[in-house]
Scaffold this active site. Structure first.
Site, short mmCIF file in Angstrom:
data_model
loop_
_atom_site.label_atom_id
_atom_site.label_comp_id
_atom_site.label_asym_id
_atom_site.label_seq_id
_atom_site.Cartn_x
_atom_site.Cartn_y
_atom_site.Cartn_z
CG ASP A 70 1.14 7.70 9.26
OD1 ASP A 70 1.15 7.55 8.02
OD2 ASP A 70 0.09 7.68 9.94
CB VAL A 71 4.58 7.69 4.35
CG1 VAL A 71 5.84 6.88 4.61
CG2 VAL A 71 3.41 6.79 3.99
CG ASN A 97 6.90 -0.74 -0.73
OD1 ASN A 97 6.41 -1.40 -1.63
ND2 ASN A 97 6.87 -1.14 0.55
CB SER A 149 -0.56 -1.66 -8.61
OG SER A 149 -1.48 -2.68 -8.89
CE1 TYR A 162 -2.39 -0.57 -3.24
CE2 TYR A 162 -3.39 -1.39 -5.26
CZ TYR A 162 -2.27 -1.23 -4.45
OH TYR A 162 -1.05 -1.73 -4.86
CE LYS A 166 -0.10 1.30 -5.22
NZ LYS A 166 1.28 1.56 -4.77
#
Length: 342
Positions: A70-71, A97, A149, A162, A166
């Site tokens: 789990d990063v 990623n 993104s 999210y 980003k």
């Protein structure tokens, strides 16, 4: 796949790490690097998908190492990096990623959900970059790709966690890259800004909406992103924009952010909703991986594009600039000759 399955007699290529490498863009990226002759470490959750991704690498004659991690756990990422170097060799390229997402109005998310998206999507890239730099800086060599993104510049409704993550990665890039330049380091740091993609995330991301989530705008296949990531890892660019919609979103936000606010208020919520309702037994991967091998593609193959003219122009801008200069020189020469004849 584990270290015992790695065969030392295989020819050594680049050693590449791909987080979130078991599905979606990560899975396509693993294939892209393996096809180019790299040995690949796949960091992800969900052992079934990890094994499947590693099997694809080994089928191409390259070495693979799959690690369930789990990063969001920085210590686990560091341990994974140490194991990769012990079993595969010095890491040449690290691709950050992995991400987590949720489709929900901000006030309908719990703080725990918001924190989880942030921990995976933002801090996961921070942890990966730290683990990579710890090894690359003493060697003065290597490349780290931050997968971003268009939403790193232009946030949209229903994806505040999210988009915020980003945006944070974008600020992280702006801070760390000059630090490397100040050290005259040859370690490269690049961020790839991606468009809407046909990946499994729309079938396993958590949603608080009544209808299935879907991407907005022009949709590209994950292989388009994978080719861009491979290109970015071997370039010295700060950013690589992928797809015409990414360019439009970034430049449009700079030119008229308030107009985009109004447009998204009218279209942004319905535009992310498919006609089909969410299944009552739908499972999501926010806190635990969803079982099964979802591979790279999602359910939008019939409308997704497998190439990007904008990305081709991006990759070949040196050749294009040279061609334009040559045409300009030829035109100037012709004009000079015509003037002499007059």
């Amino acid at each position: 796949m584990n270290g015992k399955r790695i065969m030392a007699e295989h020819r050594q290529g680049e050693i590449v790490v791909v987080t979130g490498g078991s599905a979606g863009v990560g899975r396509a990226t693993v294939r892209e690097f393996a096809t180019a002759g790299a040995d690949v470490a796949v960091l992800a959750r969900g052992q079934e998908r990890i094994d499947a991704a590693c099997a694809e690498v080994e089928a191409m004659g390259r070495r693979a190492l799959g690690i369930s991690v789990d990063v969001a756990d920085g210590g686990a990422v560091e341990k994974a990096a140490a194991r990769i170097e012990a079993e595969l060799g010095p890491i040449d390229i690290w691709v950050n990623n992995a991400f987590a997402g949720i489709f929900s109005p901000f006030m309908e998310m719990t703080p725990e959900e918001y924190q989880r998206v942030t921990d995976v999507t933002y801090m996961g890239q921070v942890h990966g970059t730290r683990a990579a730099l710890k090894r690359m800086l003493p060697r003065d060599n290597g490349a780290i790709v931050l997968v971003g993104s268009a939403l790193a510049y232009r946030g949209i409704p229903l994806q505040s966690a999210y988009c915020g993550a980003k945006h944070a990665i974008q600020g992280f890039l702006d801070s760390v890259r000059p630090e490397l330049d100040h050290q005259d380091s040859r370690v490269r740091l690049c961020m790839v800004q991606l468009p809407a993609l046909n990946t499994p995330q729309f079938d396993w991301a958590r949603t608080h909406m009544g209808k299935k989530p879907r991407p907005v705008g022009k949709i590209y296949q994950p292989e388009v992103a994978a080719r861009a990531i491979h290109f970015a890892a071997h370039s010295n660019r700060k950013e690589v924009w992928v797809g015409s919609t990414t360019m439009q979103a970034i430049l449009g936000d700079e030119a008229a952010s308030f107009i985009l606010d109004e447009y998204l208020a009218e279209t942004g919520i319905e535009g992310q909703s498919a006609d089909a309702p969410v299944s009552p037994d739908r499972r999501d991967n926010l806190f635990e991986p969803v079982p099964g091998d979802f591979a790279a593609h999602g359910r939008f193959d019939d409308v997704a594009y497998d190439s990007s003219t904008q990305m081709w122009l991006n990759r070949n801008r040196g050749v294009i600039a040279g061609g334009v200069a040559a045409l300009a020189a030829a035109g100037a020469g012709l004009g000079f000759m015509l003037r002499k004849r007059d």
